[in-house]
Design a protein around this motif. Structure first.
Motif, PDB file in Angstrom:
ATOM      1  N   VAL A 124      -5.282  10.354  -6.407  1.00 58.12           N
ATOM      2  CA  VAL A 124      -4.847   9.556  -7.723  1.00 58.12           C
ATOM      3  C   VAL A 124      -3.845   8.521  -7.042  1.00 58.12           C
ATOM      4  CG1 VAL A 124      -3.544   9.390  -9.783  1.00 58.12           C
ATOM      5  CG2 VAL A 124      -5.203  11.190  -9.320  1.00 58.12           C
ATOM      6  N   ALA A 125      -3.063   8.922  -6.483  1.00 59.27           N
ATOM      7  CA  ALA A 125      -1.816   7.931  -5.742  1.00 59.27           C
ATOM      8  C   ALA A 125      -2.591   6.859  -4.841  1.00 59.27           C
ATOM      9  CB  ALA A 125      -0.796   8.626  -5.044  1.00 59.27           C
ATOM     10  N   GLY A 126      -3.484   7.204  -4.030  1.00 54.11           N
ATOM     11  CA  GLY A 126      -4.128   6.305  -3.232  1.00 54.11           C
ATOM     12  C   GLY A 126      -5.029   5.660  -3.862  1.00 54.11           C
ATOM     13  N   ALA A 127      -5.873   5.965  -4.903  1.00 56.71           N
ATOM     14  CA  ALA A 127      -6.475   5.036  -5.897  1.00 56.71           C
ATOM     15  C   ALA A 127      -5.528   3.842  -6.636  1.00 56.71           C
ATOM     16  CB  ALA A 127      -7.341   5.791  -6.987  1.00 56.71           C
ATOM     17  N   GLY A 128      -4.520   4.448  -6.963  1.00 55.20           N
ATOM     18  CA  GLY A 128      -3.352   3.446  -7.715  1.00 55.20           C
ATOM     19  C   GLY A 128      -3.003   2.558  -6.525  1.00 55.20           C
ATOM     20  N   ALA A 129      -2.983   2.605  -5.485  1.00 58.08           N
ATOM     21  CA  ALA A 129      -2.358   1.899  -4.157  1.00 58.08           C
ATOM     22  C   ALA A 129      -3.545   0.866  -3.774  1.00 58.08           C
ATOM     23  CB  ALA A 129      -2.052   2.692  -2.938  1.00 58.08           C
TER      24      ALA A 129
ATOM     25  N   PRO B 181     -11.844   3.472  -4.412  1.00 53.97           N
ATOM     26  CA  PRO B 181     -12.249   4.756  -3.763  1.00 53.97           C
ATOM     27  C   PRO B 181     -11.874   5.115  -2.339  1.00 53.97           C
ATOM     28  CG  PRO B 181     -14.152   3.280  -3.904  1.00 53.97           C
ATOM     29  CD  PRO B 181     -12.803   2.531  -4.734  1.00 53.97           C
ATOM     30  N   GLY B 182     -11.761   3.991  -1.590  1.00 54.83           N
ATOM     31  CA  GLY B 182     -11.638   4.051  -0.090  1.00 54.83           C
ATOM     32  C   GLY B 182     -10.192   4.807   0.320  1.00 54.83           C
ATOM     33  N   ASN B 183      -9.216   4.276  -0.713  1.00 47.04           N
ATOM     34  CA  ASN B 183      -7.909   4.629  -0.528  1.00 47.04           C
ATOM     35  C   ASN B 183      -7.731   5.961  -1.100  1.00 47.04           C
ATOM     36  OD1 ASN B 183      -5.900   2.778   1.177  1.00 47.04           O
ATOM     37  ND2 ASN B 183      -6.914   1.230  -0.136  1.00 47.04           N
ATOM     38  N   ALA B 184      -8.477   6.233  -2.067  1.00 43.25           N
ATOM     39  CA  ALA B 184      -8.357   7.739  -2.836  1.00 43.25           C
ATOM     40  C   ALA B 184      -8.971   8.542  -1.613  1.00 43.25           C
ATOM     41  CB  ALA B 184      -9.065   7.507  -4.001  1.00 43.25           C
ATOM     42  N   ALA B 185      -9.895   8.088  -1.194  1.00 42.36           N
ATOM     43  CA  ALA B 185     -10.628   9.215  -0.264  1.00 42.36           C
ATOM     44  C   ALA B 185      -9.651   9.515   1.100  1.00 42.36           C
ATOM     45  CB  ALA B 185     -11.788   8.893   0.387  1.00 42.36           C
ATOM     46  N   MET B 186      -9.131   8.431   1.652  1.00 44.19           N
ATOM     47  CA  MET B 186      -8.309   8.376   2.790  1.00 44.19           C
ATOM     48  C   MET B 186      -7.034   9.327   2.580  1.00 44.19           C
ATOM     49  SD  MET B 186      -6.701   5.301   5.022  1.00 44.19           S
ATOM     50  CE  MET B 186      -5.527   4.601   3.700  1.00 44.19           C
ATOM     51  N   PHE B 187      -6.353   8.914   1.441  1.00 45.72           N
ATOM     52  CA  PHE B 187      -4.854   9.829   1.417  1.00 45.72           C
ATOM     53  C   PHE B 187      -5.194  11.234   1.067  1.00 45.72           C
ATOM     54  CE2 PHE B 187      -3.281   5.236   0.748  1.00 45.72           C
ATOM     55  CZ  PHE B 187      -2.082   5.488   1.889  1.00 45.72           C
ATOM     56  N   GLY B 188      -6.237  11.481   0.121  1.00 40.84           N
ATOM     57  CA  GLY B 188      -6.703  12.766  -0.295  1.00 40.84           C
ATOM     58  C   GLY B 188      -7.053  13.514   1.362  1.00 40.84           C
ATOM     59  N   VAL B 189      -7.944  12.976   1.831  1.00 38.78           N
ATOM     60  CA  VAL B 189      -8.293  13.638   3.309  1.00 38.78           C
ATOM     61  C   VAL B 189      -6.980  13.792   4.047  1.00 38.78           C
ATOM     62  CG1 VAL B 189      -9.643  13.548   5.346  1.00 38.78           C
ATOM     63  CG2 VAL B 189     -10.804  12.937   2.954  1.00 38.78           C
ATOM     64  N   TYR B 190      -6.084  12.863   4.082  1.00 41.83           N
ATOM     65  CA  TYR B 190      -4.965  12.804   5.105  1.00 41.83           C
ATOM     66  C   TYR B 190      -4.151  13.967   4.486  1.00 41.83           C
ATOM     67  CZ  TYR B 190      -0.600  11.450   7.592  1.00 41.83           C
ATOM     68  OH  TYR B 190       0.349  11.305   8.238  1.00 41.83           O
TER      69      TYR B 190
ATOM     70  N   LEU C 199       0.888  -1.037  -0.030  1.00 38.98           N
ATOM     71  CA  LEU C 199      -0.022   0.011  -0.079  1.00 38.98           C
ATOM     72  C   LEU C 199       0.787   1.220  -0.102  1.00 38.98           C
ATOM     73  CD1 LEU C 199      -2.790   1.411   0.357  1.00 38.98           C
ATOM     74  CD2 LEU C 199      -2.488   1.166   2.682  1.00 38.98           C
ATOM     75  N   PHE C 200       1.907   1.451   0.925  1.00 34.86           N
ATOM     76  CA  PHE C 200       2.630   2.744   0.992  1.00 34.86           C
ATOM     77  C   PHE C 200       3.629   2.652  -0.036  1.00 34.86           C
ATOM     78  CE2 PHE C 200       0.481   2.533   5.152  1.00 34.86           C
ATOM     79  CZ  PHE C 200       0.236   3.955   5.405  1.00 34.86           C
ATOM     80  N   THR C 201       4.353   1.484  -0.347  1.00 35.85           N
ATOM     81  CA  THR C 201       5.206   1.367  -1.528  1.00 35.85           C
ATOM     82  C   THR C 201       4.753   1.943  -2.772  1.00 35.85           C
ATOM     83  OG1 THR C 201       6.766  -0.085  -0.424  1.00 35.85           O
ATOM     84  CG2 THR C 201       7.006   0.208  -2.674  1.00 35.85           C
ATOM     85  N   VAL C 202       3.552   1.138  -3.035  1.00 34.27           N
ATOM     86  CA  VAL C 202       2.834   1.830  -4.423  1.00 34.27           C
ATOM     87  C   VAL C 202       2.464   2.982  -4.503  1.00 34.27           C
ATOM     88  CG1 VAL C 202       0.847   1.429  -5.959  1.00 34.27           C
ATOM     89  CG2 VAL C 202       2.109  -0.649  -4.938  1.00 34.27           C
ATOM     90  N   ARG C 203       1.915   3.722  -3.348  1.00 35.14           N
ATOM     91  CA  ARG C 203       1.540   5.119  -2.974  1.00 35.14           C
ATOM     92  C   ARG C 203       2.790   5.848  -3.294  1.00 35.14           C
ATOM     93  NH1 ARG C 203       1.734   8.309   2.159  1.00 35.14           N
ATOM     94  NH2 ARG C 203       0.608  10.349   1.597  1.00 35.14           N
TER      95      ARG C 203
END
Length: 297
Positions: free
Chosen positions: A109-114, A183-192, A83-87
């Motif tokens: 975008v990075a979160g969605a890719g991860a 979408p969950g990781n896209a939202a999470m990393f975006g909000v973070y 997760l964190f490496t792909v991000r």
């Protein structure tokens, strides 16, 4: 390669912290999601989150809240490392110049890719975890205790491989898993990133303290579940569905049947424990990640 190694190590530490803090909440979430619809005129097995906690403690003791932890703990290093490496690699691709902070949109975008990458690791892990967590809620309710079907994570894997179509059986629920993770990781990393920049007053967030990182991580986790919770319910019921006598023919069918029998509330069973878990678990995860990443230089 040095950045990849740092992300691997930091992601692993963050994942362990997240799992230790959040797993009991996750157990209650899955039990509420997967309990069978009650017979007309009869109450459900669990009347709510606190009732599920009480029944679990009475029947299984504190260890019952950590049931199914073996599977994610065994794979947490790989999952969070990916997760964190792909991000991190997505950030490198999206960054206009070395060292330039990413915008919130780029972090999305990075979160969605991860999320795409980790879906293939999350699906079999989630299936094993959900089967173990939901055992006491999968059978019919009544005075007679439900017999234990699985002896542990490896037993789940063996039974699925043997009787549910081989390796393909471990990827049951892949579509809703991807519909949750992307979408969950896209939202999470975006909000973070958005919260960090807000607290820092700009794109340079390197000076934020641990309290700020925990606040950003906790709100980011809440954003993940707020964005995709109904999808997670569908994933859980698909993954614990009986292979020989399935109730659902697929994700869309599960979604429709839950709506028809329980209304919109059925898509939010266990939402309270999920949100209660997301804030402290993700606060711990992101703090552990950031502190470890910073200590590695």
């Amino acid at each position: 390669m040095a950045d990849v190694a740092k992300d691997l190590a930091s992601g692993t530490v963050g994942g362990v912290a997240q799992l230790v803090v959040g797993h009991p909440f996750d157990t209650i979430k899955v039990k509420l999601q997967s309990q069978p619809a009650p017979v007309p005129g009869q109450p459900p097995k669990f009347s709510g989150a606190m009732d599920a906690v009480r029944q679990t403690l009475a029947a299984e003791g504190p260890r019952g809240l950590y049931k199914g932890m073996g599977a994610p703990l065994a794979t947490v290093a790989v999952f969070n490392a990916v997760l964190f490496t792909v991000r991190g690699q997505m950030e490198t691709l999206l960054r206009s110049e070395p060292g330039v902070p990413l915008t919130v949109g780029q972090q999305i975008v990075a979160g969605a890719g991860a999320g795409v990458a980790v879906s293939f690791l999350a699906c079999p892990t989630e299936l094993i975890k959900c089967r173990l967590q939901a055992q006491s809620a999968m059978g019919n309710t009544g005075a007679v205790a439900v017999a234990v079907k699985y002896g542990g994570p490896m037993d789940v894997a063996k039974q699925v491989l043997r009787s549910e179509g081989g390796a393909r059986g471990l990827f049951k629920g892949l579509v809703p898993t991807m519909a949750r993770e992307i979408p969950g990781n896209a939202a999470m990393f975006g909000v973070y990133e958005a919260i960090k920049q807000f607290l820092a007053g700009g794109q340079d967030t390197s000076g934020l303290g641990r309290g700020s990182l925990m606040a950003a991580g906790g709100l980011a986790g809440a954003a993940f579940w707020g964005a995709v919770y109904p999808t997670d319910v569908v994933k859980s019921v698909i993954q614990v569905d009986d292979y020989k006598n399935p109730k659902f023919s697929g994700s869309i069918d599960a979604f429709r049947k839950i709506l028809a029998s329980e209304g919109a509330a059925g898509l939010y069973k266990g939402f309270g424990p999920a949100m209660s878990r997301s804030v402290p678990a993700n606060a711990a995860c992101f703090l552990a990640y950031e502190v470890t990443r910073s200590s590695l230089g």
